[in-house]
Design a protein around this motif. Structure first.
Motif, mmCIF file in Angstrom:
data_model
loop_
_atom_site.group_PDB
_atom_site.id
_atom_site.type_symbol
_atom_site.label_atom_id
_atom_site.label_comp_id
_atom_site.label_asym_id
_atom_site.label_seq_id
_atom_site.Cartn_x
_atom_site.Cartn_y
_atom_site.Cartn_z
ATOM 1 N N PRO A 1 0.731 -1.316 0.004
ATOM 2 C CA PRO A 1 -0.118 -0.202 -0.075
ATOM 3 C C PRO A 1 0.934 1.316 0.141
ATOM 4 C CG PRO A 1 -0.076 -0.799 2.214
ATOM 5 C CD PRO A 1 0.748 -1.971 0.998
ATOM 6 N N GLN A 2 0.400 2.194 -0.601
ATOM 7 C CA GLN A 2 0.967 3.419 -0.493
ATOM 8 C C GLN A 2 0.169 4.426 -0.087
ATOM 9 O OE1 GLN A 2 1.940 3.224 -4.831
ATOM 10 N NE2 GLN A 2 4.038 4.272 -4.307
ATOM 11 N N GLY A 3 0.318 5.591 0.673
ATOM 12 C CA GLY A 3 -0.567 6.531 1.046
ATOM 13 C C GLY A 3 -1.537 6.080 2.094
ATOM 14 N N ASN B 1 -1.829 7.120 12.438
ATOM 15 C CA ASN B 1 -1.044 5.906 12.166
ATOM 16 C C ASN B 1 -0.244 6.264 11.051
ATOM 17 O OD1 ASN B 1 -2.615 4.413 13.716
ATOM 18 N ND2 ASN B 1 -4.058 3.609 12.269
ATOM 19 N N TRP B 2 -0.152 7.401 10.316
ATOM 20 C CA TRP B 2 0.743 7.575 9.520
ATOM 21 C C TRP B 2 2.129 7.933 10.044
ATOM 22 C CZ3 TRP B 2 1.172 6.611 4.571
ATOM 23 C CH2 TRP B 2 2.028 7.209 3.677
ATOM 24 N N PRO B 3 3.208 7.429 9.703
ATOM 25 C CA PRO B 3 4.426 7.484 10.439
ATOM 26 C C PRO B 3 5.085 9.081 10.480
ATOM 27 C CG PRO B 3 4.848 6.296 8.251
ATOM 28 C CD PRO B 3 3.516 6.448 8.442
ATOM 29 N N GLY C 1 -8.258 5.138 -7.517
ATOM 30 C CA GLY C 1 -7.836 6.415 -7.815
ATOM 31 C C GLY C 1 -6.316 6.837 -6.970
ATOM 32 N N MET C 2 -6.180 5.918 -6.065
ATOM 33 C CA MET C 2 -4.981 6.287 -5.266
ATOM 34 C C MET C 2 -3.744 6.482 -6.022
ATOM 35 S SD MET C 2 -3.650 6.778 -2.350
ATOM 36 C CE MET C 2 -3.864 6.212 -0.652
ATOM 37 N N GLY C 3 -3.433 6.117 -7.228
ATOM 38 C CA GLY C 3 -2.322 6.040 -7.900
ATOM 39 C C GLY C 3 -2.308 7.798 -8.498
ATOM 40 N N THR D 1 -6.698 8.720 -0.037
ATOM 41 C CA THR D 1 -7.954 8.317 -0.865
ATOM 42 C C THR D 1 -8.999 8.426 0.104
ATOM 43 O OG1 THR D 1 -6.569 7.455 -2.656
ATOM 44 C CG2 THR D 1 -8.982 6.813 -2.393
ATOM 45 N N VAL D 2 -10.025 8.856 -0.295
ATOM 46 C CA VAL D 2 -11.207 8.571 0.683
ATOM 47 C C VAL D 2 -12.189 7.901 -0.035
ATOM 48 C CG1 VAL D 2 -13.394 9.953 1.708
ATOM 49 C CG2 VAL D 2 -11.039 11.084 1.914
#
Ligand SMILES: O=C([O-])CC(=O)C(=O)O
Ligand SMILES: [Mg+2]
Length: 591
Positions: free
Chosen positions: A157-159, A176-178, A203-205, A229-230
């Protein structure tokens, strides 16, 4: 006792904070939990020094074979690497060779994403040094295909994913994001990915790609960038049936349910990251895009790339093009195909600039601009049935129900396509433009390439080499009658990285239309005589960092002038300041 400990930790300011609600951000607020009240949950993050095997697997610090002998000793890497020590330059050469061997663009995309996950600095070194070659790989058009197939190519996963399941817990999810010192967030809900429609969670790309450009083109540190991404579901039946789909398997939430989730998200972002984090909206469907921008424009630092970024880049191209086609902005007639975010955003910014130049009210200058949507020319008799963002463009005119007829009656000097539908600038349309314009300016903005209103080849051939042409997605140079025409790329990638950098270096807390005009002006100034000779109305991307520094400086200057800059005192030389703030991908030496 508890309160005494907290006071000791936070100093005197804790007294002010304790009595306040925590739903607002603050200048010093980078951790969020520093400001958390005692009953709020916090995340026990720790910082440690990576070494050995973990260091090699940490993309932010990994250097692969470029670790020196000394570093290999000091960081427990002996034996974990083969004996050769090579330079970053040689690594770059090797990777470019291997990427060039892939014929399928999606394979190049996957190779680049794998590099980003393995060795972040090398990824950015490649992207910065080979920007013209790699932009179409990590960005449009390939990123569009990547989103369509995201579920199948998904590895790691990214983002950050925020779905309806996280309702009520978004602040915790952000924690949770580091990374804590976030400067730029790009967020999508996936409903209108480029001109490809609803791709839901895949759409996260787009946020990932846009933020890679923020770093490569604008110099924002990768650790300060957060793609989000929501996921509120998707109405894409094919994806709902796709066994590899990565998102919520339900139809899109709308209305109050949607608004509440977005509202929780916007509050949580401000609470966690403060007032100065830039939230860039990307590829939302029209109705939500306009509403979110209007709703949060007065309370948050928000920027809609599809409305405002595209407007700014197109205005810059049009202003630059005046050197080739002559006249002032006010002397031209504009016709748009597409009256969504890009179309109405561009139209409004052009009307605003004409109004500034001529002192005529914007209600008057709008009349120089006509828009065609799927139902034909937007005219006053259609007003009652128009969505609100189209209403300012409903001029007194006979109904005209297609683009070709509109071109014939309006006789525009400038034709702009932003409808997201490919091949709509037909031979007849281009020929009509060329019949009454010595040099018709034709902008085919829709992305990716498959949705472009026409190709570069078509624009040059059908206009018999007279069109000045630029497109949202890149086209190769084209030879016509012995002359090589180089099409420009009218893509918001010219604007948003520098624009965002300008906001960051000035500590701006709001976006204002005058800043978009400042960005356009800076971009238009970067087009050289040499560029014009090739028919280009944009400078090449190879100079993008210099261009971004100039855009950033002009935007920051405007922020100070408007009193929305918080970083004081104002640096004397803003271009130098922008340049000195930029991230460089060269490896750092480890002690
Ligand atoms: O991503 C791009 O290439 C430009 C853009 O914002 C869009 O088409 O939505
Ligand atoms: Mg976009």
């Amino acid at each position: 006792m508890e309160s005494t400990m907290k006071e000791m930790r936070d100093g005197a300011s804790v007294l002010d904070f304790d009595s306040k609600s925590t739903v607002e951000g603050g200048v010093e607020d980078v951790y969020g939990e520093d400001r958390a009240t005692e009953d709020q949950l916090v995340t026990p993050w720790t910082i440690s020094v990576a070494s050995g095997y973990c260091l090699l697997r940490d993309p932010r610090h990994n250097k692969g074979l470029a670790f020196t002998e000394k570093e290999r000793d000091a960081h427990y890497l002996r034996g974990l690497l083969p004996p050769a020590v090579i330079s970053q330059q040689l690594q770059e050469k090797k990777l470019m060779n291997s990427i060039r061997q892939y014929e399928v663009p999606l394979q190049k995309y996957v190779a680049m994403m794998e590099l980003e996950e393995r060795n972040e600095r090398l990824f950015y070194k490649l992207l910065i040094d080979n920007v013209e070659e790699l932009l179409p790989v990590v960005y449009t058009p390939t990123v569009g295909e990547a989103c369509q197939k995201y579920g199948s190519i998904f590895r790691r996963p990214q983002g950050l994913y925020i779905s309806l399941k996280e309702k009520g817990k978004i602040l915790e999810v952000l924690k949770n994001w580091p990374e804590r010192s976030i400067q730029v967030i790009v967020v999508t809900d996936g409903e209108r990915i480029l001109g490809l429609g609803d791709l839901g969670c895949q759409g996260m790309g787009i946020p990932v790609g846009k933020l890679a450009l923020y770093t490569a083109l604008g110099g924002i540190r990768p650790s300060a960038c957060l793609p989000i991404t929501v996921d509120v579901g998707t109405n894409n039946e094919q994806l709902l049936k796709d066994e590899f789909y990565i998102g919520l398997r339900q139809r899109r939430a709308t209305g109050q349910e949607y608004a509440e989730l977005l509202d929780e998200f916007m509050s949580a972002v401000k609470q966690n990251y403060g007032e100065k984090v830039l939230i860039q909206f990307e590829d939302f469907a029209n109705h939500n895009a306009f509403e979110l921008l209007a709703k949060y424009g007065t309370t948050h630092l928000v920027f809609n790339d599809d409305i405002q970024g595209t407007a700014s880049v197109v205005l810059a191209g049009v202003v630059a093009a005046l050197k080739l086609i002559g006249g002032t902005l006010a002397e031209h007639r504009f016709l748009f195909l597409g009256a969504g975010e890009a179309g109405t955003g561009i139209a409004e910014l052009i009307a605003l600039e004409i109004s500034k130049q001529t002192k005529a009210p914007v209600e008057e200058t709008r009349k120089k601009i006509c828009l065609v949507d799927s139902k034909g020319l937007i005219v006053s008799s259609r007003k009652d049935s128009l969505q609100h963002f189209k209403k300012p463009w409903a001029h007194e005119h006979e109904p005209v129900n297609n683009l070709l007829d509109a071109v014939k009656v309006i006789k525009p000097t400038i034709l702009i396509g932003s409808s997201g539908v490919g091949r709509t600038f037909t031979k007849e349309v281009i020929e009509a433009m060329a019949s009454f314009n010595e040099k018709p300016l034709i902008l085919a903005l829709s992305n990716p390439t498959s949705q472009s209103e026409c190709t570069a080849e078509e624009a040059y051939t059908w206009s018999k080499g007279r069109a000045i042409f630029a497109s949202g997605s890149p086209f190769d140079p084209f030879e016509y009658n012995g002359k090589v025409f180089v099409p420009g790329q009218a893509n918001n990638a010219y604007i948003f990285p520098g624009f965002g950098l300008g906001l960051v270096i000035s500590g701006a807390i709001r976006v204002h239309d005058d800043m978009l005009l400042a960005a356009s002006e800076a971009l238009a100034k970067q087009v050289t005589e040499e560029n014009f000779e090739k028919g280009l109305i944009y400078p090449p991307f190879s100079n993008i960092r210099k261009i971004s520094a100039n855009i950033a400086a002009n935007v920051a200057a405007k922020a100070y002038e408007l009193g929305v800059a918080t970083r004081l005192p104002r640096p004397q030389n803003l271009v130098k300041c922008a340049e000195s703030c930029m991230y460089t991908p060269v490896y750092r030496n480890y002690r």
